[in-house]
Design an enzyme around this catalytic site. Structure first.
Site, short mmCIF file in Angstrom:
data_model
loop_
_atom_site.label_atom_id
_atom_site.label_comp_id
_atom_site.label_asym_id
_atom_site.label_seq_id
_atom_site.Cartn_x
_atom_site.Cartn_y
_atom_site.Cartn_z
N HIS A 118 0.82 -1.22 0.00
CA HIS A 118 0.00 0.00 0.00
C HIS A 118 0.85 1.26 0.00
O HIS A 118 1.92 1.30 0.59
CB HIS A 118 -1.02 0.00 1.14
CG HIS A 118 -0.44 -0.01 2.52
ND1 HIS A 118 -0.11 1.14 3.19
CD2 HIS A 118 -0.15 -1.04 3.35
CE1 HIS A 118 0.36 0.81 4.40
NE2 HIS A 118 0.36 -0.50 4.51
N ASP A 120 -0.22 4.35 0.99
CA ASP A 120 -0.54 5.35 2.02
C ASP A 120 0.22 5.08 3.31
O ASP A 120 0.71 3.97 3.55
CB ASP A 120 -2.05 5.40 2.29
CG ASP A 120 -2.59 4.07 2.78
OD1 ASP A 120 -2.24 3.02 2.21
OD2 ASP A 120 -3.36 4.07 3.78
N ASP A 153 6.42 0.51 6.53
CA ASP A 153 4.98 0.28 6.36
C ASP A 153 4.40 1.36 5.45
O ASP A 153 3.99 2.39 5.92
CB ASP A 153 4.31 0.30 7.74
CG ASP A 153 2.83 -0.01 7.68
OD1 ASP A 153 2.36 -0.45 6.62
OD2 ASP A 153 2.15 0.22 8.69
N GLU A 187 -4.99 1.71 2.85
CA GLU A 187 -4.93 0.53 3.72
C GLU A 187 -5.05 0.92 5.18
O GLU A 187 -5.66 0.22 5.98
CB GLU A 187 -3.61 -0.23 3.49
CG GLU A 187 -3.53 -1.60 4.16
CD GLU A 187 -3.06 -1.57 5.61
OE1 GLU A 187 -3.23 -2.56 6.31
OE2 GLU A 187 -2.52 -0.53 6.06
N GLU A 188 -4.44 2.05 5.53
CA GLU A 188 -4.40 2.46 6.94
C GLU A 188 -5.78 2.89 7.45
O GLU A 188 -5.96 3.12 8.65
CB GLU A 188 -3.38 3.59 7.13
CG GLU A 188 -1.94 3.19 6.78
CD GLU A 188 -1.34 2.14 7.72
OE1 GLU A 188 -2.03 1.73 8.66
OE2 GLU A 188 -0.18 1.75 7.48
N ASP A 214 1.02 -10.25 0.58
CA ASP A 214 0.88 -8.87 1.05
C ASP A 214 1.87 -8.65 2.19
O ASP A 214 2.54 -9.58 2.63
CB ASP A 214 -0.57 -8.64 1.52
CG ASP A 214 -0.92 -7.16 1.69
OD1 ASP A 214 -0.08 -6.29 1.37
OD2 ASP A 214 -2.04 -6.88 2.15
N HIS A 457 4.29 3.07 12.60
CA HIS A 457 3.20 3.93 13.11
C HIS A 457 3.70 4.82 14.25
O HIS A 457 2.92 5.56 14.84
CB HIS A 457 1.98 3.12 13.59
CG HIS A 457 1.21 2.48 12.47
ND1 HIS A 457 -0.13 2.25 12.53
CD2 HIS A 457 1.61 2.05 11.25
CE1 HIS A 457 -0.53 1.66 11.41
NE2 HIS A 457 0.52 1.54 10.62
#
Ligand SMILES: [Zn+2]
Length: 484
Positions: A118, A120, A153, A187-188, A214, A457
């Protein structure tokens, strides 16, 4: 009396014998394969391209909005960085910002493979910007690391896959089967626009991938007690998700003559009950499989323990329950995350609200969680599940050729690394693709240490330059193995 003692002694002896035999027989699930040495990646140049991508703050927001200019900038950066990919693959923009690349295989009858990542990223928590060693969107390369939000991520996934395909194209590689690359943009925030529409498009075209890979697991270094070797944790299942709103209502009024329990008191009691009486622990499915894979690699004590869960399961459940990471693998977890009530010190609130987030163990369901919450919270508390709920995934087969292919690739590219299936406690975009293939695996081939977990994150997200080059090599070899 003597006879009873003798029988008890005999039983004990047999039990010990069974335990020892089972421990001795616990066979290793690891495989061997000669290492590949013919993939030369210019680590510095690849790092520069990833760093460039980290400079676009492609944040997806809860309310559904995205940073439009950032995504368009990223797309241009990809086109500039990977000219062969953009000349030879078909590229489609889906739902405004998501990307689907199709690399047509020579054999139209062979099932395609589907690689996901992803674009984002999550925002940087306000107030923490200055705690970053390098600014979060600077894309700095320093101290042998590539720094920035998204480094792990999951832009390492997006850029790493494209880097691998560019490398293969440069070497004249033509895939036997079609290779599909799908990069969502939200995705987030559950992938409700990106992955959902990407999957719908593939479904409409009748795509039935041989396997889907994934993000999810990684190569854990020094993170599993008793195992010194790095362990590649390949997610074969992922937990479900539901956030539950709890609301307590009361009359309100002056705080000088309160009822026995206020709205706040009743809500607090309900949350306390949910924490005290959690959903039952079970060692089964992907978590149990991971113990089976890891036990033979452990020293005698833990090997004996994990090889004999038929006897030690109650003890294991008890022990694991005290450790948050282990606990998350054996039960639906309960986390009160939001609480709101009251506006003034001498006013009884009309209403108290809380949100409790549950990560659902395969075998439990969203409905099971809601029923559990209603019964524990008691009467007078209004309970409702939020729409973002997702059921736990099905379990992907570790006997499937696709799992063996991923395992082989790991061993070829990262010699000395052990491989284990794993239950993912987080959620990925794969939930939108689950009907397209029974073989869904979740693994980002990046080496990480325990301290890196809080960077994802969190603050100071980064990936090692060499780690990233290894990641690219993995995708090169994966495509060669799967489509060569
Ligand atoms: Zn992610």
């Amino acid at each position: 009396m003597k006879k009873a003692l003798a029988i008890a002694g005999l039983v004990l002896l047999v039990l010990v014998a069974v335990l020892l035999v089972r421990t001795a027989l616990a066979r290793s699930y690891q495989i061997t394969a000669p290492p590949v040495t013919d993939i030369s990646i210019d680590a510095r140049a690849a790092a520069e391209r990833l760093a460039g991508a980290l400079r676009f703050p492609t944040i997806s927001h809860e309310e559904g909005g995205v940073e439009r200019a950032a995504f368009l900038g990223l797309h241009e950066h990809l086109a500039r960085s990977f000219p062969l990919v953009h000349a030879r693959l078909t590229r489609e923009v889906v739902a405004g910002y998501s990307l689907l690349y199709t690399w047509k295989g020579r054999n139209p009858n062979a099932a395609p493979i589907l690689l996901l990542s992803h674009q984002d990223v999550v925002p940087v928590e306000p107030g923490t910007e200055r705690a970053w060693t390098r600014p979060p969107f600077s894309g700095a390369i320093a101290d042998a690391f590539i720094w920035g939000r998204g480094a792990l991520d999951d832009k390492a996934g997006v850029l790493g896959i494209l880097e691998a395909v560019e490398h293969l194209l440069g070497g004249g590689f033509q895939p036997e089967r079609t290779v599909l690359l799908a990069f969502g943009h939200d995705e987030e925030v559950s992938g409700v626009n990106g992955a959902k529409n990407l999957a719908a498009l593939l479904r409409q075209r009748g795509a039935k991938p041989d396997f889907i890979l994934d993000e999810g697991g990684a190569i854990a270094e020094g993170m599993i007690d008793g195992i010194a070797a790095p362990v590649a944790l390949v997610g074969t299942a992922e937990k479900g998700y539901v956030s539950v709103d709890l609301v307590a209502r009361e009359e309100g009024g002056h705080s000088s003559m309160p009822p026995r329990h206020t709205a706040i008191g009743r809500l607090a009691t309900a949350i306390h009950a949910l924490e005290e009486n959690q959903m039952p622990a079970r060692i089964e499915g992907a978590a149990k499989k991971s113990f089976e894979y890891l036990a033979p690699e452990m020293p005698f004590g833990p090997r004996l323990f994990l090889s004999n869960l038929w006897l030690f399961a109650p003890l294991a459940r008890h022990r694991f329950s005290d450790d948050p990471a282990a606990n998350a693998r054996i039960r639906t977890t309960t986390a009160a995350t939001i609480m709101n009530a009251g506006v003034k010190e001498n006013v009884l609130p009309h209403e108290a609200r809380a949100v409790v987030n549950f990560r659902i163990l395969p075998g439990d369901s969203v409905a099971d969680v809601l029923e559990h919450v209603r019964s524990e919270a008691g009467p007078g508390i209004r309970v409702s599940g939020r729409e973002t709920a997702a059921e736990p995934s099905a379990e992907s087969d570790v006997e499937a050729p696709a799992f063996r292919l991923i395992q082989t690739t790991i061993v070829q590219v990262f010699p000395g690394t052990l491989v284990s299936p794993n239950l993912l406690s987080g959620a990925t975009d794969t939930k939108h693709y689950k009907d397209l293939s029974p073989n869904v695996y979740r693994f980002l081939p990046a080496r990480i240490r325990r301290e890196d977990l809080v960077r994802v994150h969190g603050t100071n997200e980064r990936i090692g330059v060499e780690t990233y080059a290894g990641l690219v090599r993995f995708y090169v070899q994966l495509v060669r193995n799967a489509a060569g």
